[in-house]
Scaffold this active site. Structure first.
Site, short mmCIF file in Angstrom:
data_model
loop_
_atom_site.label_atom_id
_atom_site.label_comp_id
_atom_site.label_asym_id
_atom_site.label_seq_id
_atom_site.Cartn_x
_atom_site.Cartn_y
_atom_site.Cartn_z
N LYS A 172 -3.15 1.89 -2.12
CA LYS A 172 -3.13 1.46 -1.25
C LYS A 172 -2.19 0.17 -0.42
O LYS A 172 -1.71 0.10 -0.80
CB LYS A 172 -4.07 0.55 -1.87
CG LYS A 172 -5.84 -0.18 -0.72
CD LYS A 172 -5.11 -0.62 0.33
CE LYS A 172 -4.86 -2.96 0.63
NZ LYS A 172 -3.91 -2.41 1.68
N GLU A 245 4.78 -6.92 -9.95
CA GLU A 245 6.20 -6.45 -9.43
C GLU A 245 5.60 -7.45 -8.27
O GLU A 245 5.24 -7.67 -7.52
CB GLU A 245 6.69 -5.69 -8.97
CG GLU A 245 6.12 -4.27 -9.72
CD GLU A 245 7.61 -4.80 -10.97
OE1 GLU A 245 8.31 -5.35 -10.92
OE2 GLU A 245 8.08 -3.90 -11.71
N CYS A 279 11.30 -9.76 -1.72
CA CYS A 279 11.87 -10.35 -3.16
C CYS A 279 13.07 -10.78 -4.01
O CYS A 279 13.05 -11.30 -4.80
CB CYS A 279 10.73 -9.23 -4.28
SG CYS A 279 11.52 -8.04 -4.71
N GLU A 375 8.24 -20.17 -3.10
CA GLU A 375 9.50 -18.46 -2.31
C GLU A 375 9.29 -18.74 -0.81
O GLU A 375 8.13 -18.52 -0.49
CB GLU A 375 8.31 -16.85 -2.58
CG GLU A 375 9.09 -15.90 -1.82
CD GLU A 375 8.16 -14.61 -3.01
OE1 GLU A 375 7.01 -15.23 -2.67
OE2 GLU A 375 8.75 -13.62 -3.08
P1 NAD Z 1 -0.40 -9.57 -0.60
O1 NAD Z 1 -0.11 -10.03 -2.49
O2 NAD Z 1 -0.17 -10.55 0.04
O3 NAD Z 1 -0.51 -8.41 -0.65
C1 NAD Z 1 0.11 -6.96 -1.29
C2 NAD Z 1 -1.06 -6.27 -1.52
O4 NAD Z 1 -1.75 -6.22 -2.44
C3 NAD Z 1 -1.47 -5.30 -0.13
O5 NAD Z 1 -1.79 -4.64 0.59
C4 NAD Z 1 -3.36 -6.01 -0.04
O6 NAD Z 1 -3.90 -5.00 1.17
C5 NAD Z 1 -3.45 -5.83 -1.33
N1 NAD Z 1 -4.65 -7.07 -1.42
C6 NAD Z 1 -5.12 -8.58 -0.99
N2 NAD Z 1 -5.99 -8.72 -2.02
C7 NAD Z 1 -6.05 -8.01 -2.73
C8 NAD Z 1 -7.21 -8.04 -3.95
N3 NAD Z 1 -8.13 -8.97 -4.15
N4 NAD Z 1 -7.10 -7.26 -4.94
C9 NAD Z 1 -6.45 -6.37 -4.77
N5 NAD Z 1 -5.38 -5.76 -3.62
C10 NAD Z 1 -5.51 -6.47 -2.86
O7 NAD Z 1 1.53 -9.00 -0.63
P2 NAD Z 1 2.23 -9.56 0.43
O8 NAD Z 1 2.54 -10.42 1.22
O9 NAD Z 1 2.31 -8.01 1.21
O10 NAD Z 1 3.85 -9.29 -0.36
C11 NAD Z 1 4.68 -9.76 -0.20
C12 NAD Z 1 4.79 -10.61 -1.64
O11 NAD Z 1 5.14 -9.56 -2.76
C13 NAD Z 1 6.11 -12.05 -1.88
O12 NAD Z 1 5.97 -12.69 -2.87
C14 NAD Z 1 7.29 -11.18 -2.65
O13 NAD Z 1 8.18 -11.36 -3.21
C15 NAD Z 1 6.76 -9.82 -3.43
N6 NAD Z 1 6.87 -8.40 -3.43
C16 NAD Z 1 7.49 -8.42 -4.39
C17 NAD Z 1 8.50 -7.33 -5.24
C18 NAD Z 1 8.71 -6.88 -6.42
O14 NAD Z 1 9.73 -5.83 -6.56
N7 NAD Z 1 9.13 -7.79 -7.61
C19 NAD Z 1 8.98 -6.27 -4.07
C20 NAD Z 1 8.55 -6.57 -3.19
C21 NAD Z 1 7.71 -7.52 -2.38
#
Ligand code: NAD
Length: 529
Positions: A172, A245, A279, A375
């Site tokens: 997804k 992650e 991140c 963040e």
């Molecule tokens: P997000 O949590 O908003 O979304 C991530 C994914 O989760 C998307 O595909 C979204 O559609 C999905 N999602 C949303 N609600 C959901 C639910 N209730 N159940 C299941 N899936 C759901 O994050 P984002 O804004 O896309 O990404 C940014 C964040 O990701 C930042 O905090 C960043 O630090 C983190 N990040 C971490 C890493 C790592 O390797 N640790 C890498 C990249 C980004």
């Protein structure tokens, strides 16, 4: 609105639009996969799982080699799609999104046969004649939920890691970057993976939530802490394993004996690469007092040199990919200003179309500020003055996040010792960011940055169950520890005391006495000597 009516309203949303982060143009409309579509995709993945699992490693790699070849052949076109979707410079799309895929495939081609083969362990004295093995088998159908900041790499690396081990995958991708989600679907289809082995379901949070509820065997999630909590709660209901992650607030510690020119350029690259939407970008720059003024001047010079613009303009930095980030970045900077920080460079959204924000250098940041604690995920580099490296490491560790970090010093041993003390999943010395691209190093966070590891051998094990096998010869009719217990107690006690007292000889004597006591034909009574 009742809860049911609200749910209906969410479910009735069937499509979503994608707009360019560069100029606000509408780039397309995408279908949200409804819950029954999610279930159907998972059912296809489940049906495909046994055949995929039973292929040899070589056979599975033949598909990945095709994938690698397609990326090599069409990588330039893919970079353009990713850059249009995210707004990031073409260099970043090639270097940080696409290049890692062939690197990881090559690494795993060498390492997977070693990592996944059945291993025989050293014999254990108390289990004479018995052979111990450890082997691995796939978890089954893996749900992967990915974010928008590195929409290709952060989806495809876990996908290939899961596939190598014999899992099937339902991805997804983020609704913020659906063009890349579609690209991933196309690339795997072109590589000719058997039907159901890779399923891509576009959609928003509701689709992600439906995936976590569906008939999957594991969730691999990359995204925010807030969503990570929901994903983990859904996984707990089943329960199924989950790897998270999550976010970061990475520290960079600059000591007075560092190569300041190198460290200043690194701070700016590490703080502003991908417009700071990473991140593992530098979000807390600790500089020790004796070199503070000189170093900050070098950093200011580098920030001012950054070229901001569209991907096709040869820019260093593009716009924010996700419109929602504009408000967060502006708020963090504004609050910092109000709380006494100095905005040394930038600090404002840029004029014109698109989601551009000025590269921003913030000085005099203190640990109580929002810009320090939360963040930011944008083009902002907060600088904190510290007395020495000791204060820097204490402050670094006194934080809710712990993803990666870096230490800068002319003394490598001192650097490694400081790195060792940093409470994070990774830490570099005189370098930053690139360690995540080293396929041989495990990657993941501690504290609220998540848990679990991928990349390296750990990246295969993340998607595997471990199985322990112990094989005994069938020469004896009965084992020393089996029934009958009568008359064995004094000997067991002697063995127990011998073991606890550290006398292996006494323990072994007891063990062999028990063996003689029980080593009779089945059906006869054990005798004591
Ligand atoms: P997000 O949590 O908003 O979304 C991530 C994914 O989760 C998307 O595909 C979204 O559609 C999905 N999602 C949303 N609600 C959901 C639910 N209730 N159940 C299941 N899936 C759901 O994050 P984002 O804004 O896309 O990404 C940014 C964040 O990701 C930042 O905090 C960043 O630090 C983190 N990040 C971490 C890493 C790592 O390797 N640790 C890498 C990249 C980004």
């Amino acid at each position: 609105m009742t809860v049911e009516a609200k749910a209906d309203a969410v479910n009735s949303r069937e499509t979503f639009d994608k707009y360019s982060p560069v100029d606000g143009r509408k780039l397309g409309t995408y279908t949200i996969t409804p819950p029954d579509g999610v279930d159907a995709a998972v059912a296809r993945a489940r049906k495909a799982a046994p055949k995929w699992r039973d292929l040899s490693l070589d056979e599975r790699f033949s598909y990945l080699e095709r994938l690698r070849e397609i990326i090599r052949r069409d990588g330039e076109r893919y970079a353009q799609i990713i850059s249009e979707d995210t707004g990031k410079p073409l260099v970043d799309s090639l270097m940080t999104e696409l290049m890692s895929i062939p690197l990881f495939i090559e690494y795993y081609e060498k390492e997977a046969p070693k990592a996944l083969k059945r291993r025989r362990l050293m014999p254990q004295l108390l289990f004479p004649g018995k052979a111990s093995y450890v082997e691995y088998f796939p978890k089954g159908v893996v749900g992967i939920i990915s974010p928008w900041n590195f929409p290709f790499q952060l989806a495809v690396v876990p996908m290939i890691s899961a596939l190598i081990g014999g899992n099937t995958v339902v991805l997804k991708p983020s609704e913020v970057t659906p063009m890349t989600g579609e690209l991933i679907d196309d690339v795997f289809e072109e590589a000719g993976f058997p039907p159901g082995v890779v399923e891509v379901i576009q959609g928003d949070g509701s689709t992600g939530a439906a995936l976590t509820e569906a008939d999957i065997d594991m969730i691999f999630f990359t995204g925010s802490v807030a969503t990570g909590r929901k994903v983990m709660a859904a996984a707990a209901k089943k329960p199924i394993p989950v790897e998270l992650e999550l976010g970061g607030k990475d520290a960079m510690i600059v000591c007075e004996d560092a190569n300041l020119e190198r460290a200043a350029r690194a701070a700016v690259w590490g703080g502003f690469i991908n417009c700071g939407q990473m991140c593992i970008s530098v979000e807390r720059l600790f500089v020790v007092e004796p070199i503070y003024d000189e170093f900050v001047e070098l950093v200011r010079r580098e920030v001012k040199k950054l070229r901001v613009g569209a991907p096709d303009e040869g820019s260093d930095m593009g716009p924010l990919t996700f419109s929602g980030q504009m408000g967060i970045v502006a708020r963090h900077v504004e609050n910092a200003r109000k709380e006494g920080a100095t905005i040394a460079v930038g600090g404002e959204p840029m004029e014109g179309p698109g989601q551009f924000f000025e590269p921003t250098l913030v000085l005099d940041v203190t640990t109580d500020m929002e810009i320090y604690r939360e963040e930011t995920f944008g083009p902002v580099l907060p600088v904190i003055k510290v007395a020495d490296a000791e204060e820097a490491i204490q402050k670094t560790n006194d934080h809710k996040f712990g993803l990666t970090g870096s230490v800068w010093t002319g003394d490598r041993q001192k650097g490694i010792e400081l790195a060792s003390r940093m409470e994070s999943g990774q830490c570099s010395v005189n370098d930053l960011v690139v360690s995540v691209g080293n396929p041989a190093l495990p990657f993941g966070g501690v504290k609220q940055s998540g848990f679990g590891r991928y990349h390296a051998h750990e990246g295969l094990y993340a998607f595997m169950h471990q199985k322990a096998i112990m094989a005994a010869p069938d020469l004896l009719d009965v084992e020393p520890f089996w029934f009958p217990y009568a008359a064995k107690y004094p000997t067991v006690l002697k063995t127990f005391k011998g073991l606890l007292g550290g006398s292996m000889v006494t323990a072994l004597k007891g063990f062999y006495r028990m063996l003689r006591m029980t080593q009779t034909r089945a059906g006869t009574k054990g005798t004591e000597e």
